[in-house]
Design a protein around this motif. Structure first.
Motif, mmCIF file in Angstrom:
data_model
loop_
_atom_site.group_PDB
_atom_site.id
_atom_site.type_symbol
_atom_site.label_atom_id
_atom_site.label_comp_id
_atom_site.label_asym_id
_atom_site.label_seq_id
_atom_site.Cartn_x
_atom_site.Cartn_y
_atom_site.Cartn_z
ATOM 1 N N TYR A 34 0.576 -0.953 0.297
ATOM 2 C CA TYR A 34 -0.337 0.510 -0.055
ATOM 3 C C TYR A 34 0.785 1.366 -0.107
ATOM 4 N N GLU A 42 -1.494 8.566 -5.000
ATOM 5 C CA GLU A 42 -0.331 7.116 -4.961
ATOM 6 C C GLU A 42 -2.071 5.554 -4.972
ATOM 7 N N GLU A 43 -2.675 6.605 -3.735
ATOM 8 C CA GLU A 43 -4.060 5.382 -4.318
ATOM 9 C C GLU A 43 -5.453 5.276 -4.746
ATOM 10 N N TYR A 67 -3.310 2.976 -7.109
ATOM 11 C CA TYR A 67 -3.892 1.460 -6.727
ATOM 12 C C TYR A 67 -5.024 1.060 -6.851
ATOM 13 N N TYR A 80 -5.779 -2.367 -9.378
ATOM 14 C CA TYR A 80 -6.555 -3.383 -7.922
ATOM 15 C C TYR A 80 -7.966 -3.495 -8.847
#
Length: 701
Positions: free
Chosen positions: A25, A62-63, A66, A70
């Motif tokens: 994460y 970044e989140e 990410y 996914y």
């Protein structure tokens, strides 16, 4: 600390760190912030995520990446999105309304980002586009918030929201030519637009927060202004509020006959003062009708010197009363439509009142004249949710809509004098109601309270405990969850899913007492009701833990966050959406302090602080605990429930998750709390939600 404790602690930390590193994460900036409440120290390690700092922006980017990486691995994600687009692509038309020489209505051809406002000339019968919000911005992320015409219908003002923000702009036009005739008003928030003749209009706003805190700074003192056409906004006259009468929420309206200026003033989301000014007599002073904030009261109609007030004073299930402008205080109120055992809602149109009674979250409608004489019960097409019946005093053609969980919203036209109704517009949705079941059950909560729940699914579904199920609710702010059709739920059910909605405490389904039973030191009743709903569904074989998802937005986001930290074993998937998740600091941002009627604040008392801390999702994420597969949903322009709530909760979960269930933050760019999003944004979010839920449950489609 003894040797055994040291070993256990080390194992706990290793477990959380292991899965955090395995999932790789993004790392949020962590600090040493400690706050003290009543001699109790409380750590707030992710405090920096409240700030619009470069470190926070980097982490957010970044989140976003990410999460998208996914989700991109879900093989049927595009299939779900295409299913949603296909069912969404039908013509949507709203009930019409008349202003001046025109009849107006909104229409969306199917997948347009925003609905377009059309109008038809009442005599010439020519139709044209009046306002097209799709042209407000390149990506359809600027939406139409409010629209108001003067009594003649020749002038209009409308407000727009950019990127979903609660901060709006007001644009003033000549309704005949559609051309702007005055400078745009800026920095308007939580406001209506109430015209006074052709002179101008009343609106509400706050002082703008300091630079860099526009989306998070507190907005505390509401102000009502009058804008006179042709003058600068800086010259607008303060009518009410500000330092002289500081109130957190102010709403201004003008009666249909243009005689009265009405001000509703509140400091919380429940309870209000009521003021009125007689514009006909050029009265300089307001008359205060309701004092204090212990009751709710709104003027819904006027007739000469008579005022009709909808209130819960001495009536937790609401009543409609009449009083006189010359002596309007509560001791002189007389019932027009008395309180009953069922919650009442009232609208006026065509010279009548239409009373909607909510019976176990299902509507019944009765028509009354202005004296309170029952005219008739309105025949409805089925059991469900009714809205509408509002209109001008002289209009005899009124409209209402009917819907439930398996019936697309249909608009009906009704003659107010005869009571005869007919279908005005039935949407052509690719959905066959006859293929689905919508049943109501009652279950028992932890303290013995009976709670109703609607369960919806496709016929032929086997109750074998293996059905993917979304458990959705809200539980707060006197808001009732009544049956309503959604194409998103249609796709969920089409793919074998069950959609269940319990009417838990904190809502308004059974009146003020039901609401109050889910507030402050009774707030945990809400979570226990939700947990009991999940257990009922599992015990009766509708689903099981491995196939259940918890879902809710805003206060419902708190519901999900609190439930998953109280009972991480209840469900496989969790969707806390735009949630209030830091219960110790929610009142520090934007208009959050106004939510204290439901929540209380950490500053109220030591007891209240301890209670809030005991369920605050941000403060109850524990190491060595396996939490559900979680997708936290928020938006970068949410200035109602600021995204810091979701950021901090997400950072805590990602750091402490002790199993392989993923924790994702789905952060929408150029969007707010929910209203005004483009069709593409709504479809994309729901495609991700459905895909993630099914994927984490191990279901392939």
């Amino acid at each position: 600390m003894n040797f055994r404790t040291t070993l256990l602690t080390a194992g706990v930390l290793f477990s959380a760190t292991f899965y955090s590193q395995k999932m790789n994460y993004p790392k949020a900036l962590k600090g040493n912030q400690i706050d003290t409440y009543f001699d109790t120290a409380v750590a707030d390690p992710f405090r920096d995520l409240e700030n619009d700092s470069q470190a926070t922006k980097k982490w957010v980017d970044e989140e976003v990446n990410y999460t998208q990486n996914y989700l991109s691995k879900i093989p049927f994600r595009d299939k779900i999105k295409n299913q949603l687009k296909d069912i969404w692509n039908y013509e949507k038309i709203t009930a019409p309304f008349k202003e001046g020489d025109y009849t107006y209505y909104y229409k969306n051809d199917g997948l347009q980002a925003q609905s377009v406002l059309y109008r038809t000339h009442n005599k010439a019968k020519t139709t044209e586009v009046f306002l097209d919000p799709n042209k407000f911005s390149e990506k359809g992320t600027t939406s139409l918030s409010q629209l108001s015409f003067n009594k003649k219908g020749n002038l209009a003002a409308y407000s727009i929201s950019e990127g979903g923000s609660d901060w709006n702009k007001i644009i003033i036009i000549d309704a005949m030519t559609k051309k702007q005739i005055d400078a745009t008003l800026i920095d308007v928030k939580f406001s209506g637009i109430a015209w006074k003749g052709d002179e101008g209009f009343y609106y509400s706003s706050y002082d703008k927060p300091k630079e860099g805190t526009v989306l998070s700074g507190m907005t505390d003192k509401h102000k009502v202004y009058f804008h006179k056409l042709g003058t600068k906004q800086s010259e607008d006259v303060l009518i009410f509020g500000g330092d002289q009468t500081p109130r957190r929420y102010l709403g201004a309206s003008v009666s249909e006959d243009q005689r009265y200026l009405i001000i509703s003033a509140a400091n919380a989301t429940n309870g209000n003062e009521l003021y009125i000014k007689d514009l006909k007599n050029n009265s300089k002073d307001f008359v205060q009708i309701v004092k204090g904030f212990d009751v709710n009261a709104d003027i819904v109609d006027t007739q000469g010197d008579d005022l009709f007030i909808f209130t819960d004073l001495k009536a937790p299930n609401m009543r409609l009363v009449k009083t006189n402008i010359n002596n309007p205080s509560p001791e002189n109120w007389k019932d027009v439509i008395p309180e009953t055992e069922n919650v009442l809602g009232v609208s006026s149109g065509g010279g009548y009142f239409f009373a909607t009674y909510m019976i176990d979250a299902i509507d019944q409608v009765k028509q009354y004249d202005k004296t309170g004489k029952l005219i008739r019960e309105i025949a409805l097409p089925g059991k469900g949710n009714i809205s509408g019946f509002g209109g001008k005093e002289t209009e005899k053609e009124l409209y209402f809509s009917f819907t439930n969980y398996i019936t697309p919203g249909t608009i009906y036209k009704i003659n107010a004098d005869t009571g005869k109704s007919e279908v005005y517009q039935r949407p052509k949705v690719k959905f066959n109601t006859d293929d689905y079941i919508s049943e109501q059950v009652f279950y028992t909560s932890k303290d013995g309270t009976k709670i109703p729940m609607m369960i919806n699914y496709k016929k032929g579904t086997k109750l074998d405990g293996k059905n993917p199920t979304i458990l959705y609710s809200y539980g707060g702010f006197n808001i009732s969850l009544q049956p309503s059709f959604s194409v998103v739920n249609a796709i969920w059910m089409e793919n074998g899913g069950i959609y269940a909605v319990p009417n838990i405490r904190g809502g308004g389904e059974y009146g003020k007492n039901w609401h109050d039973a889910g507030t402050k030191l009774q707030k945990k009743n809400v979570f226990e009701d939700f947990i009991a709903a999940g257990e009922y569904l599992q015990n009766k074989g509708y689903t099981s833990k491995e196939y259940m998802a918890l879902s809710g937005r805003s206060n419902g986001g708190l519901l999900v966050g609190a439930t998953m930290t109280m009972r991480p074993d209840l469900a496989k998937v969790a969707f806390p959406g735009v949630g209030v998740l830091d219960m110790l600091r929610y009142n520090k941002f934007t208009a959050g302090a106004g939510w204290s009627y439901d929540y209380g604040t950490a500053e109220d008392s030591k007891e209240m602080f301890n209670y809030l801390k005991s369920y605050s999702p941000v403060h109850n994420v524990k190491v060595n605990t396996c939490y559900p597969s979680t997708m936290i949903i928020t938006s970068d322009h949410d200035d109602r429930v600021v995204p810091a709530h979701s950021f901090k909760f997400g950072a805590e979960l990602q750091e402490k998750q002790s199993c392989e269930n993923p924790v994702l933050l789905r952060i929408e760019k150029n969007a707010g709390h929910g209203a005004g999003r483009s069709t593409e944004q709504v479809i994309s979010e729901n495609a991700d939600l459905i895909s993630f839920a099914l994927y984490e449950m191990g279901i392939k489609i």
